[in-house]
Scaffold this motif. Sequence first.
Motif, PDB file in Angstrom:
ATOM      1  N   PRO A  89      37.679  31.640  25.669  1.00  0.00           N
ATOM      2  CA  PRO A  89      37.028  31.484  26.978  1.00  0.00           C
ATOM      3  C   PRO A  89      35.611  32.035  26.979  1.00  0.00           C
ATOM      4  O   PRO A  89      35.336  33.087  26.405  1.00  0.00           O
ATOM      5  CB  PRO A  89      37.937  32.300  27.914  1.00  0.00           C
ATOM      6  CG  PRO A  89      39.258  32.336  27.230  1.00  0.00           C
ATOM      7  CD  PRO A  89      38.958  32.371  25.765  1.00  0.00           C
ATOM      8  N   ASN A  92      35.405  33.414  32.226  1.00  0.00           N
ATOM      9  CA  ASN A  92      36.811  33.366  32.633  1.00  0.00           C
ATOM     10  C   ASN A  92      37.525  32.088  32.236  1.00  0.00           C
ATOM     11  O   ASN A  92      38.716  31.933  32.540  1.00  0.00           O
ATOM     12  CB  ASN A  92      36.911  33.532  34.161  1.00  0.00           C
ATOM     13  CG  ASN A  92      36.459  34.898  34.626  1.00  0.00           C
ATOM     14  OD1 ASN A  92      36.722  35.898  33.961  1.00  0.00           O
ATOM     15  ND2 ASN A  92      35.773  34.953  35.758  1.00  0.00           N
ATOM     16  N   SER A  93      36.833  31.165  31.571  1.00  0.00           N
ATOM     17  CA  SER A  93      37.479  29.888  31.294  1.00  0.00           C
ATOM     18  C   SER A  93      36.919  29.235  30.039  1.00  0.00           C
ATOM     19  O   SER A  93      35.848  29.590  29.547  1.00  0.00           O
ATOM     20  CB  SER A  93      37.305  28.937  32.486  1.00  0.00           C
ATOM     21  OG  SER A  93      35.929  28.630  32.680  1.00  0.00           O
ATOM     22  N   LYS A  95      35.450  25.835  28.899  1.00  0.00           N
ATOM     23  CA  LYS A  95      34.757  24.787  29.651  1.00  0.00           C
ATOM     24  C   LYS A  95      34.744  23.470  28.886  1.00  0.00           C
ATOM     25  O   LYS A  95      34.967  23.432  27.667  1.00  0.00           O
ATOM     26  CB  LYS A  95      33.345  25.254  29.987  1.00  0.00           C
ATOM     27  CG  LYS A  95      33.357  26.529  30.845  1.00  0.00           C
ATOM     28  CD  LYS A  95      31.989  27.122  31.017  1.00  0.00           C
ATOM     29  CE  LYS A  95      32.042  28.345  31.929  1.00  0.00           C
ATOM     30  NZ  LYS A  95      32.912  29.425  31.392  1.00  0.00           N
ATOM     31  N   GLY A 122      43.568  31.537  24.616  1.00  0.00           N
ATOM     32  CA  GLY A 122      43.466  31.512  26.071  1.00  0.00           C
ATOM     33  C   GLY A 122      43.479  30.094  26.599  1.00  0.00           C
ATOM     34  O   GLY A 122      42.742  29.756  27.531  1.00  0.00           O
ATOM     35  N   GLU A 124      45.333  28.562  28.499  1.00  0.00           N
ATOM     36  CA  GLU A 124      45.628  28.402  29.928  1.00  0.00           C
ATOM     37  C   GLU A 124      44.382  28.506  30.800  1.00  0.00           C
ATOM     38  O   GLU A 124      44.413  28.151  31.978  1.00  0.00           O
ATOM     39  CB  GLU A 124      46.663  29.433  30.382  1.00  0.00           C
ATOM     40  CG  GLU A 124      46.153  30.860  30.548  1.00  0.00           C
ATOM     41  CD  GLU A 124      46.076  31.628  29.245  1.00  0.00           C
ATOM     42  OE1 GLU A 124      45.750  32.837  29.285  1.00  0.00           O
ATOM     43  OE2 GLU A 124      46.360  31.041  28.172  1.00  0.00           O
ATOM     44  N   THR A 125      43.280  28.973  30.220  1.00  0.00           N
ATOM     45  CA  THR A 125      42.045  29.109  31.008  1.00  0.00           C
ATOM     46  C   THR A 125      41.187  27.839  30.970  1.00  0.00           C
ATOM     47  O   THR A 125      40.116  27.811  31.572  1.00  0.00           O
ATOM     48  CB  THR A 125      41.193  30.289  30.511  1.00  0.00           C
ATOM     49  OG1 THR A 125      40.650  29.983  29.211  1.00  0.00           O
ATOM     50  CG2 THR A 125      42.013  31.571  30.432  1.00  0.00           C
ATOM     51  N   THR A 127      39.517  24.636  31.977  1.00  0.00           N
ATOM     52  CA  THR A 127      39.327  23.942  33.249  1.00  0.00           C
ATOM     53  C   THR A 127      40.049  22.599  33.183  1.00  0.00           C
ATOM     54  O   THR A 127      40.383  22.109  32.094  1.00  0.00           O
ATOM     55  CB  THR A 127      37.839  23.714  33.533  1.00  0.00           C
ATOM     56  OG1 THR A 127      37.310  22.844  32.516  1.00  0.00           O
ATOM     57  CG2 THR A 127      37.074  25.033  33.554  1.00  0.00           C
ATOM     58  N   THR A 151      48.549  30.790  24.341  1.00  0.00           N
ATOM     59  CA  THR A 151      48.556  31.048  25.782  1.00  0.00           C
ATOM     60  C   THR A 151      49.475  32.207  26.123  1.00  0.00           C
ATOM     61  O   THR A 151      50.503  32.417  25.469  1.00  0.00           O
ATOM     62  CB  THR A 151      49.006  29.797  26.572  1.00  0.00           C
ATOM     63  OG1 THR A 151      48.993  30.094  27.967  1.00  0.00           O
ATOM     64  CG2 THR A 151      50.408  29.363  26.179  1.00  0.00           C
TER      65      THR A 151
END
Length: 337
Positions: A89, A92-93, A95, A122, A124-125, A127, A151
């Motif tokens: 990420p 927070n994500s 992209k 990660g 699950e982050t 988008t 995840t």
Amino acid sequence: MPTNNDVLTIAEQRQPVLVQHFKNVIKKNELAHAYLFAGPNGSGKEELAMWIAMRLFCINLQDGQPCGKCEECQRISQREHPDVLIVEPEGNSIKVDQVRLLKSEFSKSGMEGNKKVFIIAGAETMTASAANSLLKFLEEPSGNITALLLTTNPNLLLPTVISRTQEMEMQPLAVNELQSQLESAGVGKHLLALTSRLTNSPDQAAEWLVDDWLGQTAAAVWQWESQLLKPDMSAFVTVGTTLVPLAKDRPHQRIVLDIILAGFRDMLLENIDHEKFVMSFPSHRKDLQELTTRYSKKQLVDVTDLGLQSKQLLERNVSFQNVAESLTLKAFNVLSK
């Protein structure tokens, strides 16, 4: 993500069954094109992904085990191998531009061979646009490419993404291994049993230690439960003055109820067989022995059931204060019979 050769030892220690599974799968040339590794932080999913990458590229295999020392293994552990791409990420994500870069790499042949490995930490982050962008590759893989999605919460991934992968659930850590990690994260010995009952994630435990939140909450819950058992109606006041301020948001409210249930479990097991269980509140064993002797097994089972019902009420968006106050009154009613 790990950055040194300790990943091999950690993968073997934390996920020995899956390491053996992938040894066999790779030996038989039956590796799937995409896997989803699901498990809490600290469960070894990152290390397992790196182990697989090293196993695929290592030039000095030893009984199916990557050596961790050759040039290929070293470049992978240092994130310098051109055919092993790791995405994490940004903020927070993950992209869509990161996934587009992945897709452009997917379309190329291996820089130094015919294999490529992509590790998406990660996952699950991602988008929604990033996840949808990844779907085409997962639906129509091309070439000798392996994607490893990692995840902590598969429920946050698009079902279409999950359906295009082989989902592998990380085995829970052995109690001694988990407690060793929790101690390293700063959990005091008096809180180890309780914390290991609440989470398998040292990172999550570390968050609870900020401003001594976990220690204060454990003490507050014990105060409330001991008042229940005496019985002392000041437990109702303790809800508003002590428990509610600690239950500052929904995630913390869930943990407070989990700590309450851990205490109820101690009460019940102390009544049934006080010599054969590990207490969540070991420093209060003597007090608990004295307080539970006056109650029947049925009463303590009923109180525990009330605690479980309280968790359900919280998930229906009943306020934490209402849930805790209602639990207090109902528990008093059961214990006074």
